[in-house]
Design a protein around this motif. Sequence first.
Motif, PDB file in Angstrom:
ATOM      1  N   GLY A 253       0.813  -1.411  -0.098  1.00 56.42           N
ATOM      2  CA  GLY A 253      -0.087   0.075   0.003  1.00 56.42           C
ATOM      3  C   GLY A 253       0.801   1.323   0.006  1.00 56.42           C
ATOM      4  O   GLY A 253       0.267   2.171  -0.755  1.00 56.42           O
ATOM      5  N   ALA A 254       1.894   1.253   0.799  1.00 58.37           N
ATOM      6  CA  ALA A 254       2.727   2.574   0.854  1.00 58.37           C
ATOM      7  C   ALA A 254       3.902   2.536   0.131  1.00 58.37           C
ATOM      8  O   ALA A 254       4.889   3.296   0.308  1.00 58.37           O
ATOM      9  CB  ALA A 254       3.035   2.676   2.387  1.00 58.37           C
ATOM     10  N   LEU A 255       4.046   1.433  -0.903  1.00 58.45           N
ATOM     11  CA  LEU A 255       5.266   1.415  -1.556  1.00 58.45           C
ATOM     12  C   LEU A 255       5.223   1.915  -2.904  1.00 58.45           C
ATOM     13  O   LEU A 255       4.166   2.015  -3.627  1.00 58.45           O
ATOM     14  CB  LEU A 255       5.711  -0.061  -1.568  1.00 58.45           C
ATOM     15  CG  LEU A 255       5.865  -0.776  -0.410  1.00 58.45           C
ATOM     16  CD1 LEU A 255       5.879  -2.529  -0.608  1.00 58.45           C
ATOM     17  CD2 LEU A 255       6.937  -0.234   0.606  1.00 58.45           C
ATOM     18  N   ASP A 256       6.338   2.173  -3.566  1.00 56.90           N
ATOM     19  CA  ASP A 256       6.580   2.582  -5.183  1.00 56.90           C
ATOM     20  C   ASP A 256       6.319   1.408  -5.669  1.00 56.90           C
ATOM     21  O   ASP A 256       6.487   0.338  -5.096  1.00 56.90           O
ATOM     22  CB  ASP A 256       7.962   3.340  -5.407  1.00 56.90           C
ATOM     23  CG  ASP A 256       9.105   2.324  -4.939  1.00 56.90           C
ATOM     24  OD1 ASP A 256       9.442   1.553  -5.802  1.00 56.90           O
ATOM     25  OD2 ASP A 256       9.657   2.404  -3.990  1.00 56.90           O
ATOM     26  N   SER A 257       6.160   1.394  -7.045  1.00 58.78           N
ATOM     27  CA  SER A 257       5.882   0.179  -8.046  1.00 58.78           C
ATOM     28  C   SER A 257       6.992  -0.774  -7.843  1.00 58.78           C
ATOM     29  O   SER A 257       6.646  -1.869  -7.705  1.00 58.78           O
ATOM     30  CB  SER A 257       5.439   0.585  -9.366  1.00 58.78           C
ATOM     31  OG  SER A 257       6.300   1.392  -9.937  1.00 58.78           O
ATOM     32  N   GLY A 258       8.143  -0.147  -7.895  1.00 60.27           N
ATOM     33  CA  GLY A 258       9.371  -1.230  -7.848  1.00 60.27           C
ATOM     34  C   GLY A 258       9.397  -1.900  -6.673  1.00 60.27           C
ATOM     35  O   GLY A 258       9.564  -3.318  -6.708  1.00 60.27           O
ATOM     36  N   SER A 259       9.352  -1.315  -5.515  1.00 62.81           N
ATOM     37  CA  SER A 259       9.251  -2.086  -4.309  1.00 62.81           C
ATOM     38  C   SER A 259       7.837  -2.789  -3.954  1.00 62.81           C
ATOM     39  O   SER A 259       8.513  -3.774  -3.667  1.00 62.81           O
ATOM     40  CB  SER A 259       9.452  -0.978  -3.195  1.00 62.81           C
ATOM     41  OG  SER A 259      10.543  -0.115  -3.169  1.00 62.81           O
ATOM     42  N   ALA A 260       7.025  -2.445  -4.539  1.00 66.00           N
ATOM     43  CA  ALA A 260       5.957  -3.426  -4.536  1.00 66.00           C
ATOM     44  C   ALA A 260       6.025  -4.503  -5.189  1.00 66.00           C
ATOM     45  O   ALA A 260       5.467  -5.736  -4.746  1.00 66.00           O
ATOM     46  CB  ALA A 260       4.373  -2.563  -4.851  1.00 66.00           C
ATOM     47  N   ARG A 261       6.595  -4.541  -6.501  1.00 62.16           N
ATOM     48  CA  ARG A 261       7.138  -5.747  -7.255  1.00 62.16           C
ATOM     49  C   ARG A 261       7.961  -6.631  -6.529  1.00 62.16           C
ATOM     50  O   ARG A 261       7.862  -8.017  -6.655  1.00 62.16           O
ATOM     51  CB  ARG A 261       7.530  -5.392  -8.501  1.00 62.16           C
ATOM     52  CG  ARG A 261       6.385  -5.035  -9.616  1.00 62.16           C
ATOM     53  CD  ARG A 261       6.987  -5.034 -11.134  1.00 62.16           C
ATOM     54  NE  ARG A 261       8.113  -3.978 -11.227  1.00 62.16           N
ATOM     55  CZ  ARG A 261       7.901  -2.706 -11.278  1.00 62.16           C
ATOM     56  NH1 ARG A 261       6.641  -2.113 -11.532  1.00 62.16           N
ATOM     57  NH2 ARG A 261       8.896  -2.038 -11.384  1.00 62.16           N
ATOM     58  N   THR A 262       8.900  -6.111  -5.854  1.00 60.98           N
ATOM     59  CA  THR A 262       9.783  -7.010  -4.993  1.00 60.98           C
ATOM     60  C   THR A 262       9.138  -7.745  -3.870  1.00 60.98           C
ATOM     61  O   THR A 262       9.244  -8.926  -3.739  1.00 60.98           O
ATOM     62  CB  THR A 262      10.897  -5.947  -4.403  1.00 60.98           C
ATOM     63  OG1 THR A 262      11.872  -5.459  -5.513  1.00 60.98           O
ATOM     64  CG2 THR A 262      11.943  -6.688  -3.668  1.00 60.98           C
ATOM     65  N   VAL A 263       8.257  -6.839  -3.191  1.00 59.28           N
ATOM     66  CA  VAL A 263       7.735  -7.422  -2.143  1.00 59.28           C
ATOM     67  C   VAL A 263       6.660  -8.771  -2.405  1.00 59.28           C
ATOM     68  O   VAL A 263       6.593  -9.794  -1.754  1.00 59.28           O
ATOM     69  CB  VAL A 263       6.868  -6.486  -1.159  1.00 59.28           C
ATOM     70  CG1 VAL A 263       5.888  -7.142  -0.201  1.00 59.28           C
ATOM     71  CG2 VAL A 263       7.786  -5.563  -0.308  1.00 59.28           C
ATOM     72  N   LEU A 264       6.120  -8.312  -3.571  1.00 57.45           N
ATOM     73  CA  LEU A 264       5.149  -9.306  -4.095  1.00 57.45           C
ATOM     74  C   LEU A 264       5.880 -10.670  -4.670  1.00 57.45           C
ATOM     75  O   LEU A 264       5.417 -11.910  -4.554  1.00 57.45           O
ATOM     76  CB  LEU A 264       4.073  -8.818  -5.337  1.00 57.45           C
ATOM     77  CG  LEU A 264       3.286  -7.912  -4.743  1.00 57.45           C
ATOM     78  CD1 LEU A 264       2.478  -7.215  -6.087  1.00 57.45           C
ATOM     79  CD2 LEU A 264       2.073  -8.355  -3.967  1.00 57.45           C
ATOM     80  N   GLY A 265       7.042 -10.519  -5.095  1.00 56.07           N
ATOM     81  CA  GLY A 265       8.015 -11.393  -5.329  1.00 56.07           C
ATOM     82  C   GLY A 265       8.404 -12.253  -4.236  1.00 56.07           C
ATOM     83  O   GLY A 265       8.392 -13.464  -4.282  1.00 56.07           O
ATOM     84  N   LEU A 266       8.697 -11.618  -3.213  1.00 54.74           N
ATOM     85  CA  LEU A 266       9.119 -12.340  -1.908  1.00 54.74           C
ATOM     86  C   LEU A 266       8.082 -13.382  -1.439  1.00 54.74           C
ATOM     87  O   LEU A 266       8.147 -14.147  -0.861  1.00 54.74           O
ATOM     88  CB  LEU A 266       9.646 -11.301  -1.108  1.00 54.74           C
ATOM     89  CG  LEU A 266      10.783 -10.867  -1.370  1.00 54.74           C
ATOM     90  CD1 LEU A 266      11.221  -9.435  -0.300  1.00 54.74           C
ATOM     91  CD2 LEU A 266      12.216 -11.667  -1.181  1.00 54.74           C
ATOM     92  N   LEU A 267       6.936 -12.577  -1.408  1.00 56.21           N
ATOM     93  CA  LEU A 267       5.666 -13.480  -0.768  1.00 56.21           C
ATOM     94  C   LEU A 267       5.465 -14.581  -1.598  1.00 56.21           C
ATOM     95  O   LEU A 267       5.257 -15.614  -1.205  1.00 56.21           O
ATOM     96  CB  LEU A 267       4.562 -12.437  -0.837  1.00 56.21           C
ATOM     97  CG  LEU A 267       4.728 -11.344   0.193  1.00 56.21           C
ATOM     98  CD1 LEU A 267       3.415 -10.406   0.088  1.00 56.21           C
ATOM     99  CD2 LEU A 267       4.755 -12.027   1.778  1.00 56.21           C
ATOM    100  N   ARG A 268       5.389 -14.351  -2.911  1.00 56.27           N
ATOM    101  CA  ARG A 268       5.032 -15.464  -3.705  1.00 56.27           C
ATOM    102  C   ARG A 268       6.229 -16.687  -3.781  1.00 56.27           C
ATOM    103  O   ARG A 268       5.910 -17.839  -3.813  1.00 56.27           O
ATOM    104  CB  ARG A 268       5.177 -15.054  -5.403  1.00 56.27           C
ATOM    105  CG  ARG A 268       4.678 -15.937  -6.391  1.00 56.27           C
ATOM    106  CD  ARG A 268       3.237 -16.124  -6.325  1.00 56.27           C
ATOM    107  NE  ARG A 268       3.210 -17.741  -6.004  1.00 56.27           N
ATOM    108  CZ  ARG A 268       2.068 -18.255  -5.636  1.00 56.27           C
ATOM    109  NH1 ARG A 268       0.710 -17.601  -5.994  1.00 56.27           N
ATOM    110  NH2 ARG A 268       1.798 -19.323  -5.560  1.00 56.27           N
ATOM    111  N   GLU A 269       7.381 -16.240  -3.653  1.00 51.72           N
ATOM    112  CA  GLU A 269       8.567 -17.259  -3.556  1.00 51.72           C
ATOM    113  C   GLU A 269       8.313 -18.002  -2.142  1.00 51.72           C
ATOM    114  O   GLU A 269       8.447 -19.142  -2.144  1.00 51.72           O
ATOM    115  CB  GLU A 269       9.799 -16.632  -3.276  1.00 51.72           C
ATOM    116  CG  GLU A 269      11.244 -17.358  -3.225  1.00 51.72           C
ATOM    117  CD  GLU A 269      12.651 -16.435  -3.479  1.00 51.72           C
ATOM    118  OE1 GLU A 269      13.263 -17.104  -2.753  1.00 51.72           O
ATOM    119  OE2 GLU A 269      12.458 -15.579  -4.302  1.00 51.72           O
TER     120      GLU A 269
END
Length: 91
Positions: free
Chosen positions: A21-37
């Motif tokens: 919610g409070a992240l820029d698009s690049g950081s959001a992609r990173t977080v979603l990638g970590l969660l998916r992993e």
Amino acid sequence: MAIARAMVTRPAVLFADEPTGALDSGSARTVLGLLREMVDSAGQTIVMVTHDPVAAARADAVVFLSDGRIVDRAIRPSAREVADRLARLEG
């Protein structure tokens, strides 16, 4: 920091409330990638609350709520499908 702690402790179920919610698009992609992993490699269960169709589309299953009630479900929907269902809920 909370995601890093969760990755280290590996709880059976990780609850994530608007993790991008409070992240820029690049950081959001990173977080979603970590969660998916975490799901794909460690078999961890993640329950994520989000209003972001792109984030929801990374999930295996999406449950749509309206006024505290389950009103719809989707299995591996696209971001477009999530956005369309959300729009119908608001309409």
